[in-house]
Scaffold this motif. Structure first.
Motif, PDB file in Angstrom:
ATOM      1  N   PHE A  81      11.462  33.259  54.377  1.00  0.00           N
ATOM      2  CA  PHE A  81      12.115  32.013  53.979  1.00  0.00           C
ATOM      3  C   PHE A  81      11.949  30.916  55.026  1.00  0.00           C
ATOM      4  O   PHE A  81      12.658  29.917  54.978  1.00  0.00           O
ATOM      5  CB  PHE A  81      13.612  32.258  53.747  1.00  0.00           C
ATOM      6  CG  PHE A  81      13.914  32.982  52.468  1.00  0.00           C
ATOM      7  CD1 PHE A  81      14.161  32.278  51.296  1.00  0.00           C
ATOM      8  CD2 PHE A  81      13.959  34.359  52.430  1.00  0.00           C
ATOM      9  CE1 PHE A  81      14.444  32.945  50.121  1.00  0.00           C
ATOM     10  CE2 PHE A  81      14.248  35.037  51.260  1.00  0.00           C
ATOM     11  CZ  PHE A  81      14.488  34.326  50.088  1.00  0.00           C
ATOM     12  N   ILE A  84      11.743  27.333  53.806  1.00  0.00           N
ATOM     13  CA  ILE A  84      12.739  26.837  52.855  1.00  0.00           C
ATOM     14  C   ILE A  84      13.201  25.426  53.207  1.00  0.00           C
ATOM     15  O   ILE A  84      13.632  24.659  52.339  1.00  0.00           O
ATOM     16  CB  ILE A  84      13.939  27.813  52.794  1.00  0.00           C
ATOM     17  CG1 ILE A  84      14.776  27.595  51.532  1.00  0.00           C
ATOM     18  CG2 ILE A  84      14.804  27.690  54.035  1.00  0.00           C
ATOM     19  CD1 ILE A  84      14.100  28.010  50.270  1.00  0.00           C
ATOM     20  N   VAL A  87      11.771  22.345  51.245  1.00  0.00           N
ATOM     21  CA  VAL A  87      12.020  22.144  49.814  1.00  0.00           C
ATOM     22  C   VAL A  87      12.365  20.688  49.506  1.00  0.00           C
ATOM     23  O   VAL A  87      11.767  20.067  48.615  1.00  0.00           O
ATOM     24  CB  VAL A  87      13.157  23.084  49.340  1.00  0.00           C
ATOM     25  CG1 VAL A  87      13.648  22.677  47.966  1.00  0.00           C
ATOM     26  CG2 VAL A  87      12.660  24.521  49.302  1.00  0.00           C
ATOM     27  N   LEU A 104       9.672  25.257  41.758  1.00  0.00           N
ATOM     28  CA  LEU A 104      10.369  26.086  42.743  1.00  0.00           C
ATOM     29  C   LEU A 104      10.583  27.506  42.238  1.00  0.00           C
ATOM     30  O   LEU A 104      10.280  28.480  42.943  1.00  0.00           O
ATOM     31  CB  LEU A 104      11.711  25.440  43.096  1.00  0.00           C
ATOM     32  CG  LEU A 104      12.576  26.197  44.113  1.00  0.00           C
ATOM     33  CD1 LEU A 104      11.857  26.298  45.456  1.00  0.00           C
ATOM     34  CD2 LEU A 104      13.932  25.524  44.287  1.00  0.00           C
ATOM     35  N   VAL A 105      11.082  27.640  41.017  1.00  0.00           N
ATOM     36  CA  VAL A 105      11.336  28.975  40.456  1.00  0.00           C
ATOM     37  C   VAL A 105      10.023  29.747  40.314  1.00  0.00           C
ATOM     38  O   VAL A 105       9.930  30.931  40.666  1.00  0.00           O
ATOM     39  CB  VAL A 105      12.047  28.859  39.089  1.00  0.00           C
ATOM     40  CG1 VAL A 105      12.134  30.238  38.420  1.00  0.00           C
ATOM     41  CG2 VAL A 105      13.444  28.278  39.269  1.00  0.00           C
ATOM     42  N   MET A 107       7.184  29.382  41.976  1.00  0.00           N
ATOM     43  CA  MET A 107       6.618  29.751  43.271  1.00  0.00           C
ATOM     44  C   MET A 107       7.420  30.874  43.921  1.00  0.00           C
ATOM     45  O   MET A 107       6.850  31.764  44.566  1.00  0.00           O
ATOM     46  CB  MET A 107       6.573  28.534  44.192  1.00  0.00           C
ATOM     47  CG  MET A 107       5.611  27.442  43.736  1.00  0.00           C
ATOM     48  SD  MET A 107       3.925  28.035  43.428  1.00  0.00           S
ATOM     49  CE  MET A 107       3.450  28.588  45.063  1.00  0.00           C
ATOM     50  N   MET A 108       8.740  30.866  43.771  1.00  0.00           N
ATOM     51  CA  MET A 108       9.560  31.940  44.356  1.00  0.00           C
ATOM     52  C   MET A 108       9.228  33.290  43.707  1.00  0.00           C
ATOM     53  O   MET A 108       9.125  34.316  44.383  1.00  0.00           O
ATOM     54  CB  MET A 108      11.044  31.625  44.180  1.00  0.00           C
ATOM     55  CG  MET A 108      11.533  30.445  45.004  1.00  0.00           C
ATOM     56  SD  MET A 108      11.422  30.730  46.786  1.00  0.00           S
ATOM     57  CE  MET A 108      12.746  31.894  47.026  1.00  0.00           C
ATOM     58  N   ILE A 109       9.046  33.276  42.380  1.00  0.00           N
ATOM     59  CA  ILE A 109       8.672  34.515  41.680  1.00  0.00           C
ATOM     60  C   ILE A 109       7.287  34.976  42.129  1.00  0.00           C
ATOM     61  O   ILE A 109       7.065  36.170  42.387  1.00  0.00           O
ATOM     62  CB  ILE A 109       8.711  34.302  40.152  1.00  0.00           C
ATOM     63  CG1 ILE A 109      10.145  34.056  39.694  1.00  0.00           C
ATOM     64  CG2 ILE A 109       8.110  35.517  39.425  1.00  0.00           C
ATOM     65  CD1 ILE A 109      10.253  33.673  38.226  1.00  0.00           C
ATOM     66  N   PHE A 111       5.751  34.324  45.011  1.00  0.00           N
ATOM     67  CA  PHE A 111       5.823  34.828  46.383  1.00  0.00           C
ATOM     68  C   PHE A 111       6.453  36.216  46.431  1.00  0.00           C
ATOM     69  O   PHE A 111       6.031  37.072  47.208  1.00  0.00           O
ATOM     70  CB  PHE A 111       6.625  33.865  47.259  1.00  0.00           C
ATOM     71  CG  PHE A 111       5.934  32.559  47.507  1.00  0.00           C
ATOM     72  CD1 PHE A 111       4.545  32.469  47.484  1.00  0.00           C
ATOM     73  CD2 PHE A 111       6.654  31.403  47.745  1.00  0.00           C
ATOM     74  CE1 PHE A 111       3.895  31.271  47.708  1.00  0.00           C
ATOM     75  CE2 PHE A 111       6.020  30.197  47.975  1.00  0.00           C
ATOM     76  CZ  PHE A 111       4.637  30.130  47.953  1.00  0.00           C
ATOM     77  N   MET A 112       7.478  36.430  45.616  1.00  0.00           N
ATOM     78  CA  MET A 112       8.133  37.738  45.589  1.00  0.00           C
ATOM     79  C   MET A 112       7.152  38.826  45.156  1.00  0.00           C
ATOM     80  O   MET A 112       7.081  39.896  45.778  1.00  0.00           O
ATOM     81  CB  MET A 112       9.328  37.709  44.639  1.00  0.00           C
ATOM     82  CG  MET A 112      10.089  39.025  44.558  1.00  0.00           C
ATOM     83  SD  MET A 112      11.411  38.982  43.325  1.00  0.00           S
ATOM     84  CE  MET A 112      10.439  38.915  41.813  1.00  0.00           C
ATOM     85  N   SER A 221      16.484  32.554  59.879  1.00  0.00           N
ATOM     86  CA  SER A 221      16.153  32.633  58.458  1.00  0.00           C
ATOM     87  C   SER A 221      17.309  33.135  57.598  1.00  0.00           C
ATOM     88  O   SER A 221      17.443  32.708  56.448  1.00  0.00           O
ATOM     89  CB  SER A 221      14.929  33.535  58.254  1.00  0.00           C
ATOM     90  OG  SER A 221      13.795  32.984  58.885  1.00  0.00           O
ATOM     91  N   ALA A 225      18.348  31.135  54.434  1.00  0.00           N
ATOM     92  CA  ALA A 225      18.052  31.744  53.141  1.00  0.00           C
ATOM     93  C   ALA A 225      19.302  32.144  52.369  1.00  0.00           C
ATOM     94  O   ALA A 225      19.296  32.123  51.129  1.00  0.00           O
ATOM     95  CB  ALA A 225      17.166  32.980  53.337  1.00  0.00           C
TER      96      ALA A 225
END
Length: 270
Positions: A81, A84, A87, A104-105, A107-109, A111-112, A221, A225
């Motif tokens: 994170f 972050i 953002v 954002l949603v 890219m987070m998915i 990256f996960m 972090s 986060a």
């Protein structure tokens, strides 16, 4: 060629890049860095897959790790994170900010999935013997090329990665200065000093890189986060108070726990 000279050279290369002040001007070098990082990730994934096909799953792989290892991993994993803080500046520089939430949603998915899949693949291939910098697992002439390119990627992504730090510190230190030229070069001097300080820190912490990153993740972090987003949600949005306070409590518990385990492991390594 002394290692210390390499760090000095890198600091000299990074200093003028750190003087860039507008995110829009960072677009080209950041795209170059991102492309190189994707190539490096693909190269390591291919190497890990080849390792699995040739030697099978590492015999060191276990389903459940010891608790102390899990806490060290928690401090390291949350370091993902680190970006972050970008953002809000990214949203402000977008041509279509109304699409920010979807971006954002998504890219987070993404990256996960990448981080989880990449971590599992590397662990299955090399087990606990995997090197801290996984690029060192590559061999042959391709390894040298990929490692060299990754150095370029780090240099290219430095301006946007360090941008929030410089902006916050400069607003606190130099906002009262009246003369534009003096203010500009005071900021440039500050940015150069921070860059060289980070190079010196990297030089002295290189031997314990994994633990150092875990400590940074615990101190910086975890609040970024987990704690700060929940606090901001309570203050600015409201609602879901139980979830927000639960996240704050989890973050406040994780910081001392992970730091304790990190320093314990550091002492054992020393």
């Amino acid at each position: 060629w002394p290692v210390g000279c390499t760090f000095v050279l890198l600091a000299l290369l990074l200093t003028p890049l750190g003087w860039i002040r507008r995110i829009g001007k960072m677009k080209t070098v950041n795209i170059v860095g991102d492309v190189i990082i994707c190539l490096a990730v693909a190269a390591v994934a291919v190497a890990a897959t080849h390792q699995l096909q040739t030697h099978g799953v590492s015999p060191e792989v276990v389903a459940l790790a010891p608790p102390e290892k899990v806490l060290v991993f928690a401090g390291t994993a949350v370091y993902a994170f680190e970006g972050i803080a970008l953002v809000i500046p990214i949203r402000e520089s977008m041509e279509k900010p109304e699409l920010f939430a979807y971006m954002l949603v998504g890219m987070m998915i993404l990256f996960m999935v990448i981080l989880t899949g990449f971590g599992i693949l590397g662990y299955l291939a090399w087990g606990t013997a995997v090197q801290t910098v996984v690029l060192n697992e590559l061999s042959g002439p391709v390894a040298s090329i990929i490692q060299s390119l990754y150095i370029i990627a780090v240099i290219c992504t430095f301006p946007i990665a360090i941008y929030p730090c410089f902006s916050i510190c400069e607003n606190a230190l130099f906002s009262q200065m009246k003369r534009p030229l003096i203010r500009k070069w005071s900021k440039n001097t500050f940015r150069a000093a921070v860059t060289f300080a980070m190079a010196a820190l990297a030089y002295f912490m290189a031997a314990e890189l994994a633990l150092f990153i875990s400590i940074l993740g615990s101190l910086c972090s975890i609040p970024l986060a987990i704690i700060f987003p929940a606090m901001l949600h309570l203050k600015l949005v409201g609602g879901a108070e139980k979830v927000s306070w639960m996240l704050i409590a989890i973050g406040c518990c994780l910081i001392p726990l992970t730091l304790y385990v990190d320093f314990l492991a550091w002492g054992e390594a020393s």
